[in-house]
Structures are given as structure tokens and as C-alpha cells.
Design a protein around this motif. Structure first.
Motif, PDB file in Angstrom:
ATOM      1  N   VAL A   1       0.829  -1.205   0.000  1.00 44.19           N
ATOM      2  CA  VAL A   1       0.000   0.000   0.000  1.00 44.19           C
ATOM      3  C   VAL A   1       0.864   1.256   0.000  1.00 44.19           C
ATOM      4  N   VAL A   2       1.937   1.272   0.790  1.00 44.93           N
ATOM      5  CA  VAL A   2       2.802   2.451   0.846  1.00 44.93           C
ATOM      6  C   VAL A   2       3.423   2.724  -0.518  1.00 44.93           C
ATOM      7  N   VAL A   3       3.927   1.681  -1.174  1.00 44.42           N
ATOM      8  CA  VAL A   3       4.519   1.868  -2.505  1.00 44.42           C
ATOM      9  C   VAL A   3       3.482   2.397  -3.486  1.00 44.42           C
ATOM     10  N   LEU A   4       2.291   1.808  -3.462  1.00 47.37           N
ATOM     11  CA  LEU A   4       1.242   2.234  -4.382  1.00 47.37           C
ATOM     12  C   LEU A   4       0.817   3.678  -4.116  1.00 47.37           C
ATOM     13  N   LEU A   5       0.682   4.059  -2.847  1.00 40.07           N
ATOM     14  CA  LEU A   5       0.260   5.426  -2.527  1.00 40.07           C
ATOM     15  C   LEU A   5       1.337   6.438  -2.887  1.00 40.07           C
ATOM     16  N   VAL A   6       2.588   6.086  -2.694  1.00 40.54           N
ATOM     17  CA  VAL A   6       3.666   7.004  -3.091  1.00 40.54           C
ATOM     18  C   VAL A   6       3.630   7.249  -4.587  1.00 40.54           C
ATOM     19  N   VAL A   7       3.430   6.187  -5.361  1.00 41.65           N
ATOM     20  CA  VAL A   7       3.359   6.339  -6.820  1.00 41.65           C
ATOM     21  C   VAL A   7       2.161   7.199  -7.208  1.00 41.65           C
ATOM     22  N   LEU A   8       1.007   6.937  -6.610  1.00 37.97           N
ATOM     23  CA  LEU A   8      -0.189   7.714  -6.942  1.00 37.97           C
ATOM     24  C   LEU A   8      -0.032   9.176  -6.532  1.00 37.97           C
ATOM     25  N   ALA A   9       0.573   9.430  -5.368  1.00 38.22           N
ATOM     26  CA  ALA A   9       0.744  10.809  -4.916  1.00 38.22           C
ATOM     27  C   ALA A   9       1.705  11.568  -5.815  1.00 38.22           C
ATOM     28  N   VAL A  10       2.804  10.929  -6.200  1.00 37.96           N
ATOM     29  CA  VAL A  10       3.764  11.603  -7.081  1.00 37.96           C
ATOM     30  C   VAL A  10       3.131  11.901  -8.425  1.00 37.96           C
ATOM     31  N   LEU A  11       2.452  10.905  -9.013  1.00 42.73           N
ATOM     32  CA  LEU A  11       1.792  11.127 -10.302  1.00 42.73           C
ATOM     33  C   LEU A  11       0.689  12.173 -10.177  1.00 42.73           C
TER      34      LEU A  11
ATOM     35  N   TRP B   1     -11.401   9.482   7.116  1.00 37.04           N
ATOM     36  CA  TRP B   1     -10.123  10.118   7.419  1.00 37.04           C
ATOM     37  C   TRP B   1      -9.391   9.391   8.529  1.00 37.04           C
ATOM     38  N   ARG B   2     -10.098   8.740   9.432  1.00 37.97           N
ATOM     39  CA  ARG B   2      -9.407   7.901  10.422  1.00 37.97           C
ATOM     40  C   ARG B   2      -8.737   6.713   9.749  1.00 37.97           C
ATOM     41  N   GLU B   3      -9.426   6.111   8.778  1.00 37.92           N
ATOM     42  CA  GLU B   3      -8.817   5.000   8.045  1.00 37.92           C
ATOM     43  C   GLU B   3      -7.595   5.458   7.247  1.00 37.92           C
ATOM     44  N   LEU B   4      -7.669   6.652   6.669  1.00 39.71           N
ATOM     45  CA  LEU B   4      -6.510   7.174   5.943  1.00 39.71           C
ATOM     46  C   LEU B   4      -5.350   7.436   6.903  1.00 39.71           C
ATOM     47  N   ALA B   5      -5.645   7.964   8.093  1.00 32.96           N
ATOM     48  CA  ALA B   5      -4.595   8.181   9.082  1.00 32.96           C
ATOM     49  C   ALA B   5      -3.959   6.862   9.512  1.00 32.96           C
ATOM     50  N   HIS B   6      -4.768   5.826   9.666  1.00 33.34           N
ATOM     51  CA  HIS B   6      -4.227   4.512  10.008  1.00 33.34           C
ATOM     52  C   HIS B   6      -3.335   3.993   8.890  1.00 33.34           C
ATOM     53  N   THR B   7      -3.727   4.218   7.646  1.00 34.17           N
ATOM     54  CA  THR B   7      -2.955   3.716   6.517  1.00 34.17           C
ATOM     55  C   THR B   7      -1.619   4.438   6.373  1.00 34.17           C
ATOM     56  N   LEU B   8      -1.611   5.764   6.555  1.00 34.49           N
ATOM     57  CA  LEU B   8      -0.412   6.556   6.279  1.00 34.49           C
ATOM     58  C   LEU B   8       0.481   6.748   7.501  1.00 34.49           C
ATOM     59  N   LEU B   9      -0.108   6.870   8.687  1.00 32.92           N
ATOM     60  CA  LEU B   9       0.666   7.233   9.863  1.00 32.92           C
ATOM     61  C   LEU B   9       0.912   6.064  10.805  1.00 32.92           C
ATOM     62  N   VAL B  10      -0.076   5.213  10.987  1.00 39.28           N
ATOM     63  CA  VAL B  10       0.051   4.123  11.948  1.00 39.28           C
ATOM     64  C   VAL B  10       0.626   2.879  11.301  1.00 39.28           C
ATOM     65  N   GLY B  11       0.213   2.596  10.068  1.00 37.61           N
ATOM     66  CA  GLY B  11       0.658   1.375   9.407  1.00 37.61           C
ATOM     67  C   GLY B  11       2.156   1.247   9.228  1.00 37.61           C
ATOM     68  N   PRO B  12       2.845   2.252   8.686  1.00 38.21           N
ATOM     69  CA  PRO B  12       4.294   2.091   8.445  1.00 38.21           C
ATOM     70  C   PRO B  12       5.118   1.809   9.697  1.00 38.21           C
ATOM     71  N   PRO B  13       4.951   2.550  10.828  1.00 39.20           N
ATOM     72  CA  PRO B  13       5.749   2.197  12.018  1.00 39.20           C
ATOM     73  C   PRO B  13       5.470   0.791  12.534  1.00 39.20           C
ATOM     74  N   LEU B  14       4.198   0.409  12.552  1.00 42.15           N
ATOM     75  CA  LEU B  14       3.881  -0.945  13.009  1.00 42.15           C
ATOM     76  C   LEU B  14       4.432  -1.982  12.052  1.00 42.15           C
ATOM     77  N   THR B  15       4.454  -1.674  10.761  1.00 47.60           N
ATOM     78  CA  THR B  15       5.023  -2.606   9.781  1.00 47.60           C
ATOM     79  C   THR B  15       6.522  -2.769  10.002  1.00 47.60           C
ATOM     80  N   ALA B  16       7.203  -1.640  10.259  1.00 45.91           N
ATOM     81  CA  ALA B  16       8.639  -1.722  10.523  1.00 45.91           C
ATOM     82  C   ALA B  16       8.917  -2.561  11.767  1.00 45.91           C
ATOM     83  N   ALA B  17       8.122  -2.360  12.817  1.00 43.98           N
ATOM     84  CA  ALA B  17       8.305  -3.158  14.028  1.00 43.98           C
ATOM     85  C   ALA B  17       8.024  -4.631  13.756  1.00 43.98           C
ATOM     86  N   GLY B  18       6.992  -4.909  12.968  1.00 46.80           N
ATOM     87  CA  GLY B  18       6.684  -6.294  12.635  1.00 46.80           C
ATOM     88  C   GLY B  18       7.778  -6.952  11.827  1.00 46.80           C
ATOM     89  N   LEU B  19       8.353  -6.225  10.875  1.00 46.63           N
ATOM     90  CA  LEU B  19       9.454  -6.788  10.082  1.00 46.63           C
ATOM     91  C   LEU B  19      10.680  -7.033  10.961  1.00 46.63           C
TER      92      LEU B  19
END
Length: 469
Positions: free
Chosen positions: A68-78, A144-162
Motif C-alpha cells: 500500500v505504501v509503494v502504491l500510494l507514493v506512486v499515486l501521490a507523485v503522479l 479520514w481515520r482510516e486514511l490516518a491509520h494507513t499513512l501514519l500508523v501502518g508504516p511504524p507498526l510494519t517496521a516493528a513487525g518486520l
């Protein structure tokens, strides 16, 4: 909590007591299943299925978040790059709404560790068009809460999980290190940087370190999963309306206002029916007798037998006949007003008969298809009736429709009523106070009123209200 109230409000005290209990009861969140399993089996937890489910959830969530992060970065840049020419705006809108599908996948993935599914926080919009859905979703806070979870909460938790996954894999490799040394069978194996071992027996300390790492990873994975669950409940689930006694008092005051309005309307109907309407009937009869008496006197004056025919023009007789016609017209208007306040057929025969009577008097052909098992509570019938009449009135005034359909059924304890016309569409419910007032009244009954009217038609008005009233 749901409380059934009869039509005349006889159980108002019981409702107040129930609301008091609901307001005073503490609202505690449900326990996290992973923490409950950890407390139940603290020593054996890393070897249980619950631990495996935690790792499946963490790994699955990490892969989903990376994608999701990769896809959103591509969509935001485009989107930012193409927004200058205007075609990037849909891409930026897709980024803003990306929390909707991601939140839906996260709630499904949460079923791996939570037996109770997390409810969808968004309102159901059956029959709504794409524009209406898009407009509603953009206005909802849950989006907007779901968007905040996707952009702000998801990446740190993903890094911790990895990181924990890497620890798990590395610890597992240390556990099987004696087998690796035995399989390779060299004299010296560099098991760790700067640490050479000679033979499988010398690798046993690494096995002990690996076992400790597995235990640490198992407990850390459970705690990280619990953090995931609590954040998902906070951002991806419906918010509890924990406003306490203020909300209860507001609900009571609204219910009392509706009851007072209904009682006042019934009083006005009774006064008009028993007072002004009867006086107009008596006035019409008196004018009729006066006209008859004038004709008899005029016939006697000219020597014509009574009832033989016209006796000539009499200005006084014309005025009496005119007054009698105006009295009849005022009586018809008053009857229509009384019928609009609360029709007697609705009280005596129910919703289906009242709607059928309105349809027969409507200038546009109306097809009525109401299949109801019997009488419904008074507030439900009254709300449904006035919703139908408001929809029919609006269709006659503004839609240019050639046909209207009224369809109603009972589904899952709720009255589902839909009024459809084939007019030009484009109706704006916010333009008038009629539908807004009905929507407020429907909200008192914990129902829903939806209007779908795309340009070109058709216009659909859908009412859903619990049959408990």
C-alpha cells in the motif's frame, strides 16, 4: 439499547428507567483476545496456535502495508505532477480514499487474532448513486481515520513487525545451528561474525541463544499484535457514542417535543372537525334554507306555484347562492386540511388504506404495492404516511413525472418503504423544510430517510424505520 414503546407512550416511565441504566452503566472496551490467551498460558504461549496466528497477522499486515505504501507514493507523485493539467486530481482523490479498501482488508485480516469481527464504521447507503456515495464518504470522519491509520500508523507498526520477523528467523537459525554444522561438517564454521565454532557441540550455546530469542520474539509478537488490535479498534472501527447523560437527555427532549407536537396536532384536528367544520355545515344548511325561502316568496309574489321553475333574476337570491357555494368550498378546504393533519382512515384502517386513498386523489397515476402483515405502531404509521404524502406532493409540483410507484415491505423487523417517480430528477432534499422535518422525525424512531435523484431521473425516496416505533 433498543426499547419498544407503544403508540400512546404509556411506557414512558419504563423508557426513562432504561435510559438511566444505560447512561449509568460503564462502557468498557472488550478484552483483546491475544492478551487474554497470554494471561491464560503465559509460559506455553509461544508454542500455542495463538502465537502462530499473531505471526500470520503480523507478516500479512506487513506485506499489505508495504504494498500500500509503494502504491500510494506512486499515486501521490503522479497526482501532484499531473495536477497542473487537471488529470492528476482523480489520482489524489484515490489517495484520499485509499483508506476505505485498506481499512476493509485490515478488518478482515484482524479476524486472524480476534474472534469478534470489527464492524464497518461507515453508514450503509443502499440505492445511492456514485456521486452520493462519494460525497458521503468524503464527509464521514471514519474515512479520514482510516486514511490516518494507513499513512501514519501502518508504516511504524510494519517496521516493528518486520524487525520482529527478522529476530524470529534469526533465532530459528540459531536453534538449528548444530544441525547446520553437522551437515556441513567442516572443522571450523563461522556461525557469527568473529565467532568460529568447531563441531556441533560447540554450537549448542547458539541454540540456547536462539531459544531465548524465539521466546522473546513470541512474547513481543503478542504485545505488538495487541497494539495493532487496539489501534484498529480506535481508528478502523465505529466510535462509541459515549456522550453519557447529555445524549440521553437530548434524546428524551426530542422525544418529548415529538409527543407534544403530535398531541397538539390531534387537538387542532379535533377542534377543526368538531367546531369549525360543523359550523360551516350548519352555515351551508342555513343558506340553503334561506335560498329556498326566498324562492318561495318570489314565486308567491308573481303568482307562480312553488317548484314550477325560475322566477326571474333576484340579486338577493344570487348573493345567497354565492354565499352558499363559498361556504361549501370553505368546507371542502377545511376537510382537506383536517385530512392532511391526520386522516381518519389512517387511524381506523391503517397505513395501506390511507396511502391508497391518497393515491386515488393524486393527479399523477400512483401504483401502490404495500404488503404489510397488519397494523403497525402509531408513530411508525404516521411517519410513513406523511413521508409518502410529502414525496407525492413534491413529485406533482416539481418532477414532471408520468407515473409513481409506492412499494413497502417488512424486512428484519423494519418497515422499508420506497417511493419512485419517473420524472426529470435533480431534486435537492435540502432545498425545502418538508423532507428535512421528516428526516428529523425518522431519526427519533432510529430510522433512516434517503433520497436519490440523479439528473434525468428517476427519483427514489427510501424510508427505513424499526417497526417497534
Amino acid at each position: 439499547m433498543d426499547v419498544d414503546v407503544d403508540a400512546d407512550g404509556a411506557t414512558r416511565e419504563a423508557v426513562d428507567e432504561a435510559l438511566d441504566g444505560a447512561a449509568d452503566a460503564p462502557q468498557s472496551p472488550p478484552p483483546v483476545a491475544v492478551l487474554a490467551a497470554l494471561r491464560a498460558r503465559p509460559l506455553r504461549f509461544p508454542l500455542t496456535r495463538d502465537s502462530l496466528r499473531c505471526w500470520a497477522y503480523l507478516v500479512g499486515g506487513a506485506l499489505l502495508s508495504l504494498l500500500v505504501v509503494v502504491l500510494l507514493v506512486v499515486l501521490a507523485v503522479l497526482g501532484l505532477g499531473l495536477s497542473v493539467v487537471g488529470i492528476g486530481l482523480p489520482l489524489l482523490l484515490a489517495v484520499a480514499l485509499s483508506g476505505l479498501p485498506v481499512g476493509r482488508l485490515e478488518r478482515r485480516l484482524l479476524r486472524l487474532v480476534e474472534p469478534t469481527p470489527l464492524p464497518d464504521p461507515h453508514r450503509a447507503l443502499p440505492g445511492a448513486g456514485r456521486r452520493a456515495r462519494l460525497r458521503t464518504r468524503l464527509r464521514e470522519r471514519a474515512t479520514w481515520r482510516e486514511l490516518a491509520h494507513t499513512l501514519l500508523v501502518g508504516p511504524p507498526l510494519t517496521a516493528a513487525g518486520l524487525g520482529l520477523t527478522a529476530l524470529l528467523v534469526f533465532s530459528a537459525a540459531l536453534v538449528v545451528s548444530p544441525l547446520v554444522v553437522w551437515a556441513l561438517a567442516p572443522e571450523t564454521v563461522m556461525l557469527l561474525p568473529g565467532h568460529a565454532v568447531q563441531g556441533p557441540l560447540h554450537a549448542l550455546p547458539a541454540t540456547a541463544v536462539g531459544l531465548a530469542g524465539l521466546l522473546l520474539a513470541g512474547y513481543a509478537g503478542a504485545l505488538l499484535t495487541a497494539v495493532h488490535v487496539r489501534l484498529a479498534r480506535l481508528l478502523l472501527g465505529p466510535r462509541e457514542e459515549g456522550l453519557g447523560r447529555q445524549v440521553v437527555e437530548l434524546t428524551r427532549s426530542r422525544a418529548r417535543l415529538v409527543d407534544a407536537f403530535e398531541a397538539e396536532r390531534r387537538r387542532i384536528e379535533r377542534d377543526l372537525h368538531d367546531g369549525a367544520q360543523q359550523q360551516l355545515v350548519a352555515l351551508s344548511m342555513t343558506l340553503g334554507l334561506a335560498a329556498h325561502e326566498l324562492r318561495q316568496r318570489a314565486a308567491t309574489a308573481v303568482g307562480t306555484p312553488p317548484g314550477a321553475g325560475p322566477v326571474g333574476d333576484d340579486p338577493v337570491l344570487d348573493l345567497v347562492d354565492r354565499a352558499r357555494g363559498e361556504a361549501r368550498q370553505a368546507l371542502e378546504q377545511l376537510r382537506g386540511l383536517v385530512r392532511g393533519i391526520h386522516p381518519q382512515v389512517l387511524t381506523d384502517h391503517g397505513l395501506a388504506a390511507a396511502v391508497t386513498e391518497v393515491a386515488l386523489r393524486h393527479p399523477i397515476p400512483v401504483e401502490v404495492d404495500l404488503d404489510l402483515p397488519g397494523r403497525l405502531p402509531g408513530p411508525v404509521e404516521s411517519t410513513a404516511y406523511f413521508t409518502v404524502t410529502e414525496a407525492l406532493t413534491n413529485a406533482a409540483k416539481h418532477s414532471g413525472a408520468a407515473a409513481i410507484t409506492v412499494h413497502g415491505r417488512i424486512a428484519d423487523g423494519r418497515l422499508v418503504l420506497q417511493v419512485t417517480d419517473d420524472g426529470r430528477g435533480g431534486a435537492d432534499p435540502a432545498a425545502g423544510a418538508g423532507l428535512q422535518g421528516l428526516a428529523d422525525r425518522v431519526a427519533i424512531l432510529r430510522g433512516r430517510l434517503m433520497v436519490t435523484s440523479p439528473t434525468g431521473g428517476p427519483t427514489r425516496l427510501r424510508l427505513e424505520v424499526p417497526c417497534s416505533g
